[in-house]
Design a protein around this motif. Structure first.
Motif, mmCIF file in Angstrom:
data_model
loop_
_atom_site.group_PDB
_atom_site.id
_atom_site.type_symbol
_atom_site.label_atom_id
_atom_site.label_comp_id
_atom_site.label_asym_id
_atom_site.label_seq_id
_atom_site.Cartn_x
_atom_site.Cartn_y
_atom_site.Cartn_z
ATOM 1 N N PRO A 81 80.716 30.004 -7.023
ATOM 2 C CA PRO A 81 82.071 30.124 -6.385
ATOM 3 C C PRO A 81 83.021 31.114 -7.517
ATOM 4 C CG PRO A 81 81.319 27.847 -5.965
ATOM 5 C CD PRO A 81 80.367 28.590 -6.705
ATOM 6 N N ALA A 82 82.859 30.708 -8.771
ATOM 7 C CA ALA A 82 83.643 31.230 -9.648
ATOM 8 C C ALA A 82 83.364 32.652 -9.634
ATOM 9 C CB ALA A 82 83.448 30.651 -11.146
ATOM 10 N N GLN A 83 81.916 33.232 -9.559
ATOM 11 C CA GLN A 83 81.462 34.493 -9.805
ATOM 12 C C GLN A 83 82.032 35.175 -8.325
ATOM 13 O OE1 GLN A 83 77.183 34.021 -10.151
ATOM 14 N NE2 GLN A 83 77.529 35.237 -11.998
ATOM 15 N N ALA A 84 81.993 34.465 -7.389
ATOM 16 C CA ALA A 84 82.439 35.160 -6.030
ATOM 17 C C ALA A 84 83.860 35.586 -6.028
ATOM 18 C CB ALA A 84 82.129 34.337 -4.903
ATOM 19 N N PHE A 85 84.627 34.738 -6.795
ATOM 20 C CA PHE A 85 85.974 34.737 -6.917
ATOM 21 C C PHE A 85 86.308 35.976 -7.825
ATOM 22 C CE2 PHE A 85 90.098 34.144 -9.037
ATOM 23 C CZ PHE A 85 90.959 34.115 -7.895
ATOM 24 N N ARG A 86 85.631 36.249 -8.780
ATOM 25 C CA ARG A 86 86.029 37.045 -10.041
ATOM 26 C C ARG A 86 85.505 38.566 -9.425
ATOM 27 N NH1 ARG A 86 82.977 38.635 -14.420
ATOM 28 N NH2 ARG A 86 81.614 36.739 -13.843
ATOM 29 N N LEU A 87 84.425 38.256 -8.505
ATOM 30 C CA LEU A 87 83.788 39.818 -8.373
ATOM 31 C C LEU A 87 84.280 40.247 -6.990
ATOM 32 C CD1 LEU A 87 79.902 39.040 -9.845
ATOM 33 C CD2 LEU A 87 81.752 40.545 -10.714
ATOM 34 N N VAL A 88 84.597 39.430 -6.106
ATOM 35 C CA VAL A 88 84.903 39.649 -4.622
ATOM 36 C C VAL A 88 86.643 39.682 -4.367
ATOM 37 C CG1 VAL A 88 84.447 39.505 -2.189
ATOM 38 C CG2 VAL A 88 82.650 39.337 -3.762
ATOM 39 N N THR A 89 86.856 38.306 -4.554
ATOM 40 C CA THR A 89 88.050 37.903 -4.090
ATOM 41 C C THR A 89 89.101 38.577 -5.067
ATOM 42 O OG1 THR A 89 87.058 35.821 -3.366
ATOM 43 C CG2 THR A 89 89.691 36.155 -3.559
ATOM 44 N N LEU A 90 89.018 38.416 -6.298
ATOM 45 C CA LEU A 90 89.877 39.203 -7.239
ATOM 46 C C LEU A 90 90.290 40.656 -7.050
ATOM 47 C CD1 LEU A 90 92.079 37.664 -9.179
ATOM 48 C CD2 LEU A 90 90.435 38.002 -10.937
ATOM 49 N N PRO A 91 89.211 41.391 -7.135
ATOM 50 C CA PRO A 91 89.485 42.782 -6.827
ATOM 51 C C PRO A 91 90.229 43.146 -5.536
ATOM 52 C CG PRO A 91 87.361 42.459 -7.595
ATOM 53 C CD PRO A 91 87.986 41.186 -7.360
ATOM 54 N N ILE A 92 89.847 42.364 -4.530
ATOM 55 C CA ILE A 92 90.771 42.675 -3.140
ATOM 56 C C ILE A 92 92.142 42.461 -3.332
ATOM 57 C CG2 ILE A 92 90.510 42.224 -0.844
ATOM 58 C CD1 ILE A 92 87.731 42.001 -0.942
ATOM 59 N N ILE A 93 92.499 40.981 -3.901
ATOM 60 C CA ILE A 93 93.681 40.592 -4.088
ATOM 61 C C ILE A 93 94.565 41.043 -5.192
ATOM 62 C CG2 ILE A 93 93.366 38.392 -2.492
ATOM 63 C CD1 ILE A 93 93.481 36.882 -5.257
#
Lengths: 293, 272
Positions: B171-183
């Motif tokens: 979940p932390a990787q998904a946040f850092r690699l996917v969610t964060l760049p989008i938001i």
């Protein structure tokens, strides 16, 4: 576990720095003023226990608020000023939002930026700018006397008129933006349909455009009215001694009179007045969010 | 409806004149030679010169910038967490209270927020200064950040996160690699909003600051109470200039980022 930490950090922060402070205000509003540091009584004493502590609290400050004319007059006049200035802001803001929504597509981003830019500029400076315009020797009076419309300068600064001008000016972006976003989404073919079916342009405006932009109007009105009720900077710089507003009373009660319990009671009553519009506003926002999803 | 009717043209012209003329007058008269602000006596930059030598204003400006940097950074972290919890967190105990605490500070009168925080700081015996202003500013601006970020989180496609998780991200990787760049654009505009709110704030800072820490708005307010002065006009002009440059740069950057993101999305769509 990680999820728990993620929830707990902002949650605890807000509990400690938003909710707990209110509990403290509430408690001090029930205490008595004292010449001490801090200047109220009773202090919480673990040894004496909670029951002894509670028995010392009373509603004396609230009774005082009802007895002294100053306070209820200040509440009333804050609400009155907020209602009138919200209506004025709507009257000024709606045509601007309407014009923006009807402007050619390639202008809109620029117009939007022009509305947002003052919002990012210091509130204090925008209020200050009017002090130079409205004073007796100010630019407005100079201009009016130059045109020959008046021979004596008008007194505007330090009156309620100046407060209304200041509020409309500083809060205008808050009114324009939600109305614009409602009008922007409005389907133009609906207006054409109304006109095809025999409405005049004015009728189409009243019967189609206004009702469909209502969520924006409501949001804009709340966004202006709620903070204006507690406004401090505008009445103290533009309103002079003749303008009574509760935010200013609270400030003076605290900083000049150093009566913390009364200031706290003033804050609690102000909050009770604001609960109704705040709840209505949140419900409106929620309804809109659900409609969008 | 692509031509502007005369009514719309008039209302736009008058509206923007109303919004901008006061600031333009302020800027013009900051270059006035005379000490009397309402009488034009020739062009001069002497008030800017005096400003540079005014230690009190410079100190206050330095305090203000430090407070704004710390509080907006903290507020961005906390506000992004709060937004994530609100949009993705599902149900948890006290969710209604939590979202209430996020939205209430947005409409809370500043005098009440200021008073309540001050009473808290005195109650726990915290010395008032830069630290307490940072705490106060973080608390109200994190709510603005959270609103900005959560509106972005709501609109983005959740299946992207799910895909990352399916492909073996934690979940932390998904946040850092996917969610964060989008938001990221929303997070940046949240930070900017928090920064300007902090720069701007007079009321809450007045309550929560001590004698050791005076911010620029507090300084300006006490000077302005005595009336209009050319030095304050000069200071205001500088502040308006900084904000204008900042807003225009930020909007150009986000516009370019949006264009790039669209191109990438289109390229990705073509590739599949």
């Amino acid at each position: 576990m990680r999820r728990f930490v993620l929830i707990a950090i902002p949650y605890l922060w807000l509990l400690a720095l938003f909710l707990v402070p209110f509990a403290i205000v509430l408690k001090i509003s029930l205490s008595d003023a004292a010449i001490a540091r801090p200047p109220y009584f009773p202090q919480f004493d673990w040894a004496a226990g909670i029951r002894a502590f509670i028995s010392e609290l009373d509603f004396e400050n609230y009774i005082f608020l009802t007895q002294d004319d100053l306070y209820w007059k200040a509440y009333l006049s804050s609400v009155k000023i907020a209602l009138i200035s919200t209506a004025l802001t709507l009257l000024v803001g709606y045509p601007i939002a309407y014009g923006m929504a009807r402007a050619p597509q390639e202008w809109r981003a620029t117009l939007m930026m022009l509305v947002i830019l003052p919002f990012w500029t210091s509130f204090l400076i925008r209020v200050y700018a009017w002090m130079g315009i409205l004073s007796n020797e100010g630019y407005l009076n100079q201009f009016l006397m130059w045109t020959g419309l008046i021979s004596e300068p008008l007194t505007i600064l330090n009156t309620q008129t100046a407060v209304y001008i200041g509020i409309v000016y500083t809060y205008l972006p808050f009114m324009i933006l939600p109305i614009y976003s409602a009008l922007d989404r409005l389907d133009g073919s609906l207006i054409e349909a109304a006109e095809d079916l025999g409405c005049s342009r004015a009728q189409a405006f009243w019967l189609v455009t206004i009702p469909l932009s209502r969520p924006g109007i409501i949001a804009g009105c709340f966004l202006v009215m709620i903070p204006v009720i507690g406004e401090f900077v505008i009445p103290s710089l533009l309103g002079g001694s003749g303008t009574l507003m509760i935010g200013k009373v609270l400030w003076e009660e605290f900083f000049s009179n150093r009566d913390w319990p009364v200031a706290s009671a003033v804050a609690i009553v102000l909050l009770l007045i604001l609960v109704i519009p705040i709840v209505l506003f949140q419900r409106n926002q929620q309804k809109q969010a659900e409609a969008e999803q | 409806m692509n031509r502007l009717s005369w009514f719309n043209a008039v209302s736009l012209t008058l509206g923007f004149a109303f919004l901008y003329i006061p600031m333009i007058i302020l800027i013009i008269f900051s270059f006035n030679e005379s000490k009397l602000v309402t009488v034009w006596a020739g062009f001069s930059t002497k008030w800017y010169g005096e400003l540079i030598h005014n230690e009190a204003f410079l100190d206050a400006a330095w305090v203000t910038v430090r407070v704004a940097v710390f509080s907006s950074t903290l507020a961005t972290i906390l506000g992004t967490m709060a937004a994530y919890v609100l949009v993705r967190g599902g149900r948890f105990f006290g969710r209604t209270l939590f979202s209430g605490m996020i939205y209430a500070p947005l409409v809370m009168p500043e005098v009440i927020t200021g008073l309540s925080l001050l009473l808290l700081f005195i109650g726990i015996g915290l010395d008032r200064g830069i630290f307490t202003i940072v705490l106060a500013h973080t608390t109200f601006s994190m709510c603005y950040v959270s609103v900005v970020v959560s509106s972005r989180l709501i609109t983005f496609d959740r299946s992207l996160e799910e895909a990352a998780l399916d492909l073996g991200c934690s979940p932390a990787q998904a946040f850092r690699l996917v969610t964060l760049p989008i938001i990221a654009p929303a997070v940046i505009s949240g930070w900017l909003l928090a920064f300007t709110l902090s720069l701007d704030d007079l009321v809450i800072a007045s309550f929560t600051s001590g004698p050791s820490a005076t911010t620029l708005p507090i300084k300006i307010f006490s000077a302005v109470r005595l009336g209009v002065s050319p030095e304050i006009n000069a200071l205001s002009t500088l502040m308006i200039a900084v904000v204008t440059i900042g807003v225009i740069t930020a909007s150009l950057v986000t516009k370019r980022a949006a264009v790039r993101q669209k191109q990438e999305e289109q390229a990705a769509a073509r590739a599949t």
